[in-house]
Design an enzyme around this catalytic site. Structure first.
Site, PDB file in Angstrom:
ATOM      1  N   ASP A  86       0.851  -1.193   0.000  1.00 49.59           N
ATOM      2  CA  ASP A  86       0.000   0.000   0.000  1.00 49.59           C
ATOM      3  C   ASP A  86       0.889   1.246   0.000  1.00 49.59           C
ATOM      4  OD1 ASP A  86      -2.426   1.373   0.246  1.00 49.59           O
ATOM      5  OD2 ASP A  86      -2.389   1.298   2.442  1.00 49.59           O
ATOM      6  N   HIS A  87       0.667   2.149  -0.931  1.00 47.93           N
ATOM      7  CA  HIS A  87       1.428   3.412  -1.009  1.00 47.93           C
ATOM      8  C   HIS A  87       2.938   3.210  -1.079  1.00 47.93           C
ATOM      9  CE1 HIS A  87      -2.054   6.045  -0.389  1.00 47.93           C
ATOM     10  NE2 HIS A  87      -2.471   5.148   0.500  1.00 47.93           N
ATOM     11  N   ASP A 108       2.479   5.087  -5.475  1.00 51.21           N
ATOM     12  CA  ASP A 108       1.779   6.344  -5.227  1.00 51.21           C
ATOM     13  C   ASP A 108       2.647   7.500  -5.697  1.00 51.21           C
ATOM     14  OD1 ASP A 108       0.566   8.595  -4.321  1.00 51.21           O
ATOM     15  OD2 ASP A 108       0.283   7.913  -2.262  1.00 51.21           O
ATOM     16  N   GLY A 184      -7.539   8.760   7.158  1.00 48.76           N
ATOM     17  CA  GLY A 184      -7.640   9.092   8.572  1.00 48.76           C
ATOM     18  C   GLY A 184      -9.062   9.267   9.084  1.00 48.76           C
ATOM     19  N   GLY A 216      -8.760   6.005   1.430  1.00 53.27           N
ATOM     20  CA  GLY A 216      -9.377   6.875   2.440  1.00 53.27           C
ATOM     21  C   GLY A 216     -10.869   6.664   2.528  1.00 53.27           C
ATOM     22  N   ALA A 217     -11.297   5.394   2.484  1.00 53.12           N
ATOM     23  CA  ALA A 217     -12.726   5.101   2.351  1.00 53.12           C
ATOM     24  C   ALA A 217     -13.351   4.533   3.618  1.00 53.12           C
ATOM     25  CB  ALA A 217     -12.927   4.130   1.181  1.00 53.12           C
ATOM     26  N   SER A 218     -12.717   4.751   4.752  1.00 58.99           N
ATOM     27  CA  SER A 218     -13.319   4.256   5.994  1.00 58.99           C
ATOM     28  C   SER A 218     -14.624   5.003   6.283  1.00 58.99           C
ATOM     29  CB  SER A 218     -12.352   4.460   7.171  1.00 58.99           C
ATOM     30  OG  SER A 218     -11.460   3.364   7.268  1.00 58.99           O
ATOM     31  N   ASP A 260      -8.481   1.197   6.573  1.00 57.97           N
ATOM     32  CA  ASP A 260      -7.517   1.016   7.655  1.00 57.97           C
ATOM     33  C   ASP A 260      -8.084   1.614   8.942  1.00 57.97           C
ATOM     34  OD1 ASP A 260      -5.320   0.687   9.254  1.00 57.97           O
ATOM     35  OD2 ASP A 260      -3.958   1.917   8.088  1.00 57.97           O
TER      36      ASP A 260
HETATM   37  P1  13P Z   1      -8.712   5.094   5.747  1.00 58.27           P
HETATM   38  O1  13P Z   1      -7.828   5.981   6.551  1.00 58.27           O
HETATM   39  O2  13P Z   1      -9.966   5.816   5.321  1.00 58.27           O
HETATM   40  O3  13P Z   1      -9.023   3.816   6.408  1.00 58.27           O
HETATM   41  O4  13P Z   1      -7.946   4.774   4.381  1.00 58.27           O
HETATM   42  C1  13P Z   1      -7.004   3.738   4.323  1.00 58.27           C
HETATM   43  C2  13P Z   1      -6.245   3.724   3.042  1.00 58.27           C
HETATM   44  O5  13P Z   1      -6.549   4.388   2.079  1.00 58.27           O
HETATM   45  C3  13P Z   1      -5.086   2.835   3.003  1.00 58.27           C
HETATM   46  O6  13P Z   1      -4.401   2.949   1.786  1.00 58.27           O
HETATM   47  O1  G3H Z   2      -3.074   4.812   3.613  1.00 62.87           O
HETATM   48  C1  G3H Z   2      -2.340   4.607   4.572  1.00 62.87           C
HETATM   49  C2  G3H Z   2      -2.627   3.585   5.585  1.00 62.87           C
HETATM   50  O2  G3H Z   2      -3.628   4.013   6.465  1.00 62.87           O
HETATM   51  C3  G3H Z   2      -1.379   3.109   6.257  1.00 62.87           C
HETATM   52  O3  G3H Z   2      -0.912   3.942   7.255  1.00 62.87           O
HETATM   53  O4  G3H Z   2       1.616   4.095   7.074  1.00 62.87           O
HETATM   54  O5  G3H Z   2       0.448   4.379   9.288  1.00 62.87           O
HETATM   55  O6  G3H Z   2       0.585   2.132   8.194  1.00 62.87           O
HETATM   56  P1  G3H Z   2       0.523   3.613   7.991  1.00 62.87           P
HETATM   57 ZN    ZN Z   3      -4.459   4.972   1.014  1.00 62.15          ZN
END
Ligand code: 13P
Ligand code: G3H
Ligand code: ZN
Length: 313
Positions: A86-87, A108, A184, A216-218, A260
């Site tokens: 991820d990223h 990313d 977040g 960012g879809a929480s 996340d």
């Molecule tokens: P949230 O912070 O909305 O859960 O997003 C997580 C995310 O995009 C991880 O790549």
């Molecule tokens: O999009 C990012 C995730 O929420 C991961 O965050 O780098 O703190 O593990 P992190």
């Molecule tokens: Zn993300």
């Protein structure tokens, strides 16, 4: 080792199936044994495909050997699970993940000048595709939070006019887009803030065969905020994306939804509840087991009520 040796699949296969079937595959982040087990238990109980997402910092936290040891030892159905970086922020970071057995990587490059983003995305796709590893790239910048309490208003929405050219030149397998979500706990100033479905519609029209990804879809369930505050925490103004908005996005080619924060909340609420109710607790397995149970429940809830991915494994 190659990811197929672990029984993993790549995200291209999972996401193309989701695109045709009009559901989303959840990408849930994990960073230790408990969070990995919570996600895999939810996958097993719902028979849903799952993307195990590992950020660069989570990879560093676990270490390559412990992470891949856990993946080797974990139980899941063959071809049900993808392991995804991820990223990733560089070619080297993505290459490293591929070399240790990831089946999917995200580059990313959203903050880079477009030409640079295209150049590195393509270099990563060329490398990844040699090993049948899938690549996610990003166009547009998600609004962020400046600290725990203030919401930064700096959306840079994805430009629908450049997505087709970007997808063609990079040979990306999926594209993360910015249509109003952010990472977040503090995503929106008010409940009336909506995702930009007009932009999403144009993007889906211009690249109809490319699975789209929502970061960012929480949804930030208020029950966890309430529990965390009730059990000694202090969180104000947290606000996520409504399930109804996410479901509408899924009907418009969003096939991977990254979550996340919701899982961090569930896990943290579980630990706080245990500490609050059992003042003499000293056995970490007791509170971690409960936190794991809370996180599993949250994963199952999102699989059933947002992703519609039950029984799609
Ligand atoms: P949230 O912070 O909305 O859960 O997003 C997580 C995310 O995009 C991880 O790549
Ligand atoms: O999009 C990012 C995730 O929420 C991961 O965050 O780098 O703190 O593990 P992190
Ligand atoms: Zn993300």
């Amino acid at each position: 080792m190659h990811y197929s040796d672990f029984g993993l699949t790549n995200t291209k296969k999972l996401l193309m199936r989701a695109l045709r079937g009009k559901y989303a595959v959840p990408a849930f982040n994990f960073y230790n044994m408990e969070t990995l087990k919570a996600i895999l238990t939810a996958a097993e109980q719902t028979n849903s495909p799952i993307i195990l997402a590992v950020s660069e910092s989570a990879l560093q936290y676990m270490g390559d050997d412990i992470l891949m040891g856990m993946i080797r030892g974990a139980k899941y159905k063959k071809n049900q699970v993808a392991l995804h970086l991820d990223h990733g922020h560089s070619f080297d970071s993505c290459k490293h993940a591929i070399d240790i057995g990831f089946s999917s990587v995200m580059f990313d490059g959203s903050a880079l000048p477009l030409s640079e983003n295209i150049k590195i995305s393509k270099k990563i796709a060329d490398y990844a595709h040699k090993y049948d590893v899938s690549v996610e790239t990003e166009l547009g910048v998600l609004a962020g939070i400046e600290d725990e309490l203030t919401y930064a208003d700096s959306h840079l929405y994805t430009d629908p006019n450049i997505v087709a050219n970007f997808a063609k030149r990079t040979n990306t397998d999926s594209l993360a887009i910015a249509v109003g979500t952010s990472h977040g706990l503090y995503k929106r100033k008010s409940d009336s803030d909506k995702l930009r479905f007009d932009i999403l519609q144009k993007i889906a029209h211009n690249i109809p065969n490319t699975p789209l990804v929502l970061h960012g879809a929480s949804s930030i369930p208020q029950k966890y905020i309430n529990d965390i505050n009730k059990f000694g925490g202090k969180l104000n103004n947290a606000r996520g994306i409504n399930a109804s908005q996410l479901k509408r996005a899924i009907s418009m080619h969003i096939t991977k939804i990254n979550v996340d924060s919701d899982l961090r909340l569930a896990f943290t609420a579980g630990i706080r509840e245990q500490f609050y109710k059992n003042k003499n607790i000293t056995n970490p397995r007791q509170y971690l087991d409960f936190a794991m149970y809370k996180m599993t429940k949250q994963c199952i809830d999102e699989i059933k009520n947002i992703m519609s991915s039950t029984n799609k494994a």
